[in-house]
Scaffold this motif. Sequence first.
Motif, PDB file in Angstrom:
ATOM      1  N   ILE A  55       0.986  -1.372  -0.041  1.00  0.00           N
ATOM      2  CA  ILE A  55       0.025   0.101   0.071  1.00  0.00           C
ATOM      3  C   ILE A  55       0.947   1.329   0.020  1.00  0.00           C
ATOM      4  O   ILE A  55       1.690   1.441   0.870  1.00  0.00           O
ATOM      5  N   LEU A  56       0.685   2.139  -1.056  1.00  0.00           N
ATOM      6  CA  LEU A  56       1.362   3.302  -1.297  1.00  0.00           C
ATOM      7  C   LEU A  56       0.764   4.394  -0.213  1.00  0.00           C
ATOM      8  O   LEU A  56      -0.284   4.540  -0.321  1.00  0.00           O
ATOM      9  N   ILE A  57       1.762   4.939   0.524  1.00  0.00           N
ATOM     10  CA  ILE A  57       1.411   6.049   1.345  1.00  0.00           C
ATOM     11  C   ILE A  57       2.230   7.541   0.910  1.00  0.00           C
ATOM     12  O   ILE A  57       3.319   7.376   0.523  1.00  0.00           O
ATOM     13  N   PRO A  58       1.811   8.625   1.216  1.00  0.00           N
ATOM     14  CA  PRO A  58       2.435   9.574   0.794  1.00  0.00           C
ATOM     15  C   PRO A  58       3.586  10.062   1.883  1.00  0.00           C
ATOM     16  O   PRO A  58       3.645   9.561   2.896  1.00  0.00           O
ATOM     17  N   GLY A  59       4.614  10.531   1.336  1.00  0.00           N
ATOM     18  CA  GLY A  59       5.802  10.965   2.136  1.00  0.00           C
ATOM     19  C   GLY A  59       5.582  12.383   2.822  1.00  0.00           C
ATOM     20  O   GLY A  59       4.419  12.927   2.576  1.00  0.00           O
ATOM     21  N   ARG A  60       6.591  13.094   3.300  1.00  0.00           N
ATOM     22  CA  ARG A  60       6.466  14.146   4.143  1.00  0.00           C
ATOM     23  C   ARG A  60       6.148  15.303   2.947  1.00  0.00           C
ATOM     24  O   ARG A  60       5.817  16.277   3.250  1.00  0.00           O
ATOM     25  N   GLU A  61       6.626  14.920   1.849  1.00  0.00           N
ATOM     26  CA  GLU A  61       6.435  16.218   0.841  1.00  0.00           C
ATOM     27  C   GLU A  61       4.865  16.134   0.301  1.00  0.00           C
ATOM     28  O   GLU A  61       4.445  17.050  -0.471  1.00  0.00           O
ATOM     29  N   GLY A  62       4.065  15.102   0.871  1.00  0.00           N
ATOM     30  CA  GLY A  62       2.700  15.145   0.280  1.00  0.00           C
ATOM     31  C   GLY A  62       2.109  14.125  -0.720  1.00  0.00           C
ATOM     32  O   GLY A  62       3.230  13.369  -1.438  1.00  0.00           O
ATOM     33  N   SER A  63       1.189  13.877  -1.079  1.00  0.00           N
ATOM     34  CA  SER A  63       0.770  12.931  -1.904  1.00  0.00           C
ATOM     35  C   SER A  63       1.108  13.532  -3.524  1.00  0.00           C
ATOM     36  O   SER A  63       0.893  14.595  -3.824  1.00  0.00           O
ATOM     37  N   GLN A  64       1.473  12.241  -4.015  1.00  0.00           N
ATOM     38  CA  GLN A  64       1.756  12.427  -5.593  1.00  0.00           C
ATOM     39  C   GLN A  64       0.568  11.829  -6.442  1.00  0.00           C
ATOM     40  O   GLN A  64       0.577  11.650  -7.482  1.00  0.00           O
ATOM     41  N   GLY A  65      -0.355  11.296  -5.694  1.00  0.00           N
ATOM     42  CA  GLY A  65      -1.623  10.667  -6.293  1.00  0.00           C
ATOM     43  C   GLY A  65      -1.513   9.160  -6.591  1.00  0.00           C
ATOM     44  O   GLY A  65      -2.377   8.614  -7.286  1.00  0.00           O
ATOM     45  N   LEU A  66      -0.126   8.389  -6.483  1.00  0.00           N
ATOM     46  CA  LEU A  66       0.300   7.264  -6.786  1.00  0.00           C
ATOM     47  C   LEU A  66      -0.484   6.382  -5.959  1.00  0.00           C
ATOM     48  O   LEU A  66      -1.051   5.085  -6.504  1.00  0.00           O
ATOM     49  N   GLY A  67      -0.863   6.571  -4.825  1.00  0.00           N
ATOM     50  CA  GLY A  67      -1.477   5.509  -3.938  1.00  0.00           C
ATOM     51  C   GLY A  67      -3.002   5.514  -4.155  1.00  0.00           C
ATOM     52  O   GLY A  67      -3.392   4.237  -4.412  1.00  0.00           O
ATOM     53  N   LEU A  68      -3.779   6.472  -4.603  1.00  0.00           N
ATOM     54  CA  LEU A  68      -4.959   6.572  -4.945  1.00  0.00           C
ATOM     55  C   LEU A  68      -5.010   5.734  -6.197  1.00  0.00           C
ATOM     56  O   LEU A  68      -6.048   5.038  -6.684  1.00  0.00           O
ATOM     57  N   THR A  69      -4.246   6.152  -7.275  1.00  0.00           N
ATOM     58  CA  THR A  69      -4.152   5.241  -8.515  1.00  0.00           C
ATOM     59  C   THR A  69      -4.232   3.841  -8.493  1.00  0.00           C
ATOM     60  O   THR A  69      -4.719   3.167  -9.057  1.00  0.00           O
ATOM     61  N   ALA A  70      -3.046   3.578  -7.608  1.00  0.00           N
ATOM     62  CA  ALA A  70      -3.180   2.062  -7.262  1.00  0.00           C
ATOM     63  C   ALA A  70      -4.123   1.611  -6.825  1.00  0.00           C
ATOM     64  O   ALA A  70      -4.566   0.355  -6.973  1.00  0.00           O
ATOM     65  N   LEU A  71      -4.989   2.108  -5.886  1.00  0.00           N
ATOM     66  CA  LEU A  71      -6.141   1.679  -5.406  1.00  0.00           C
ATOM     67  C   LEU A  71      -7.267   1.312  -6.344  1.00  0.00           C
ATOM     68  O   LEU A  71      -7.911   0.476  -6.261  1.00  0.00           O
ATOM     69  N   GLN A  72      -7.383   2.502  -6.847  1.00  0.00           N
ATOM     70  CA  GLN A  72      -8.295   2.494  -8.345  1.00  0.00           C
ATOM     71  C   GLN A  72      -8.247   1.154  -8.984  1.00  0.00           C
ATOM     72  O   GLN A  72      -9.059   0.352  -9.359  1.00  0.00           O
ATOM     73  N   ASN A  73      -7.022   0.950  -9.447  1.00  0.00           N
ATOM     74  CA  ASN A  73      -6.507  -0.172 -10.351  1.00  0.00           C
ATOM     75  C   ASN A  73      -6.795  -1.278  -9.685  1.00  0.00           C
ATOM     76  O   ASN A  73      -7.447  -2.331 -10.324  1.00  0.00           O
ATOM     77  N   ALA A  74      -6.653  -1.654  -8.261  1.00  0.00           N
ATOM     78  CA  ALA A  74      -6.780  -3.020  -7.596  1.00  0.00           C
ATOM     79  C   ALA A  74      -8.610  -2.956  -7.513  1.00  0.00           C
ATOM     80  O   ALA A  74      -9.065  -4.040  -7.845  1.00  0.00           O
ATOM     81  N   VAL A  75      -9.388  -1.834  -7.251  1.00  0.00           N
ATOM     82  CA  VAL A  75     -10.664  -1.991  -7.347  1.00  0.00           C
ATOM     83  C   VAL A  75     -11.318  -2.665  -8.543  1.00  0.00           C
ATOM     84  O   VAL A  75     -12.101  -3.317  -8.851  1.00  0.00           O
ATOM     85  N   ILE A  76     -10.502  -2.010  -9.729  1.00  0.00           N
ATOM     86  CA  ILE A  76     -11.057  -2.431 -11.068  1.00  0.00           C
ATOM     87  C   ILE A  76     -10.887  -3.656 -11.560  1.00  0.00           C
ATOM     88  O   ILE A  76     -11.742  -4.565 -11.879  1.00  0.00           O
ATOM     89  N   ARG A  77      -9.538  -4.202 -10.983  1.00  0.00           N
ATOM     90  CA  ARG A  77      -9.099  -5.582 -11.127  1.00  0.00           C
ATOM     91  C   ARG A  77     -10.203  -6.620 -10.531  1.00  0.00           C
ATOM     92  O   ARG A  77     -10.393  -7.766 -10.913  1.00  0.00           O
ATOM     93  N   ALA A  78     -10.587  -6.037  -9.142  1.00  0.00           N
ATOM     94  CA  ALA A  78     -11.474  -6.970  -8.594  1.00  0.00           C
ATOM     95  C   ALA A  78     -12.748  -6.923  -8.931  1.00  0.00           C
ATOM     96  O   ALA A  78     -13.283  -7.967  -8.593  1.00  0.00           O
ATOM     97  N   ILE A  79     -13.396  -5.869  -9.052  1.00  0.00           N
ATOM     98  CA  ILE A  79     -14.935  -5.854  -9.136  1.00  0.00           C
ATOM     99  C   ILE A  79     -15.313  -5.668 -10.705  1.00  0.00           C
ATOM    100  O   ILE A  79     -16.492  -5.453 -11.197  1.00  0.00           O
TER     101      ILE A  79
END
Length: 104
Positions: free
Chosen positions: A75-99
């Motif tokens: 699970i990707l989490i943002p660093g101290r620099e802030g979110s790069q949106g990669l974690g949300l993108t990875a989550l969206q892709n996992a949801v699409i694969r699952a359902i």
Amino acid sequence: MYKIAVMGGRDTVMGFKALGLDTYPVSDATEARGIFNKLTSQDEKYAIIYLEETLSKTLAQEIARFTDKATPAIILIPGREGSQGLGLTALQNAVIRAIGTDIL
């Protein structure tokens, strides 16, 4: 019993130590790759590995090996620099694969 690990920059991971998670601060790509490979070896029992987004590009090939596996969940989490949106993108892709569709 499964464990949870957090890997990333020192500033990112140290807060998780107070929660009782195994923390792995890394300072460069070589160190990150070595620790990631150790955490994902069959000898270790991690159910979840939280990984700072900034490391995901460096470890893309290693992460891809676990995309369709139940454990460990990477699970990707943002660093101290802030979110790069990669974690949300990875989550969206996992949801699409699952359902089969994006519900996020």
